[in-house]
Scaffold this motif. Structure first.
Motif, mmCIF file in Angstrom:
data_model
loop_
_atom_site.group_PDB
_atom_site.id
_atom_site.type_symbol
_atom_site.label_atom_id
_atom_site.label_comp_id
_atom_site.label_asym_id
_atom_site.label_seq_id
_atom_site.Cartn_x
_atom_site.Cartn_y
_atom_site.Cartn_z
ATOM 1 N N LYS A 173 -6.487 4.451 10.349
ATOM 2 C CA LYS A 173 -6.664 3.091 10.844
ATOM 3 C C LYS A 173 -7.025 2.205 9.660
ATOM 4 O O LYS A 173 -7.969 2.501 8.922
ATOM 5 C CB LYS A 173 -7.784 3.016 11.880
ATOM 6 N N GLU A 174 -6.231 1.147 9.461
ATOM 7 C CA GLU A 174 -6.552 0.169 8.428
ATOM 8 C C GLU A 174 -7.439 -0.900 9.057
ATOM 9 O O GLU A 174 -7.098 -1.458 10.098
ATOM 10 C CB GLU A 174 -5.283 -0.470 7.866
ATOM 11 N N ILE A 175 -8.552 -1.171 8.412
ATOM 12 C CA ILE A 175 -9.496 -2.156 8.911
ATOM 13 C C ILE A 175 -9.443 -3.364 7.987
ATOM 14 O O ILE A 175 -9.663 -3.246 6.780
ATOM 15 C CB ILE A 175 -10.905 -1.557 8.998
ATOM 16 N N PHE A 176 -9.122 -4.509 8.586
ATOM 17 C CA PHE A 176 -8.991 -5.770 7.862
ATOM 18 C C PHE A 176 -10.192 -6.665 8.153
ATOM 19 O O PHE A 176 -11.023 -6.347 9.011
ATOM 20 C CB PHE A 176 -7.707 -6.494 8.294
ATOM 21 N N GLU A 177 -10.239 -7.788 7.482
ATOM 22 C CA GLU A 177 -11.314 -8.750 7.736
ATOM 23 C C GLU A 177 -11.238 -9.300 9.154
ATOM 24 O O GLU A 177 -12.247 -9.654 9.744
ATOM 25 C CB GLU A 177 -11.230 -9.897 6.721
ATOM 26 N N THR A 200 -2.543 -4.302 2.103
ATOM 27 C CA THR A 200 -1.351 -3.790 2.756
ATOM 28 C C THR A 200 -0.513 -5.007 3.089
ATOM 29 O O THR A 200 -0.990 -5.884 3.814
ATOM 30 C CB THR A 200 -1.696 -3.009 4.039
ATOM 31 N N SER A 201 0.675 -5.055 2.539
ATOM 32 C CA SER A 201 1.510 -6.261 2.655
ATOM 33 C C SER A 201 0.677 -7.440 2.163
ATOM 34 O O SER A 201 0.211 -7.419 1.047
ATOM 35 C CB SER A 201 2.011 -6.441 4.080
#
Length: 136
Positions: free
Chosen positions: A122-126, A37-38
């Motif tokens: 919900k986007e989960i990133f590192e 995302t982006s």
């Protein structure tokens, strides 16, 4: 068929479910979890829904679509819980007598779902997570 599920979506099963001898077209939208995302790397998504209201809203959307296009059969299934990269988060399938109606009705359903159905992502990133505005 309208469903909110915690399990993987059976895409082939949904296509079979909308099969109809009067259909000249079946259109399927498959929304999957992407890995970016982006500029941020997405690890997974987590969806929540107010399920009774989500199902009612989805039915209203499908009913509106059926007033505009000759939908023979339909299936709308959305996942809740964790959806891994590459997995299906939402699948919409419609069968109609002709292709234009299939394309237009399927697009209408996903566009309206994004506008009004109480499902949150919900986007989960590192390095953290963020709730995404589903209704821009």
């Amino acid at each position: 068929m309208i469903e909110i599920t915690k399990t993987k979506i059976d895409v082939a099963g949904l296509i079979a479910a909308v099969s109809h001898e009067g259909a000249g077209a079946t259109d399927v939208f498959i929304g999957t979890t992407r890995n970016k995302t982006s500029d941020k790397t997405v690890v997974k998504l987590d969806f929540e829904a107010y399920e009774p209201m989500a199902i009612k809203e989805l039915q209203k959307i499908v009913d509106r679509a059926k007033q505009q296009w000759p939908i023979l059969k339909y299936a709308v299934v959305h996942r809740v819980g964790v959806v891994e990269i590459g997995e299906e988060a939402v699948v919409i399938a419609v069968s109609t007598p002709h292709r234009q109606a299939a394309f237009e009705s399927c697009r209408f359903i996903i566009d309206e779902l994004k506008k009004s159905v109480p499902i949150w992502k919900k986007e989960i990133f590192e390095d953290g997570d963020v709730w995404v505005a589903a209704h821009p």
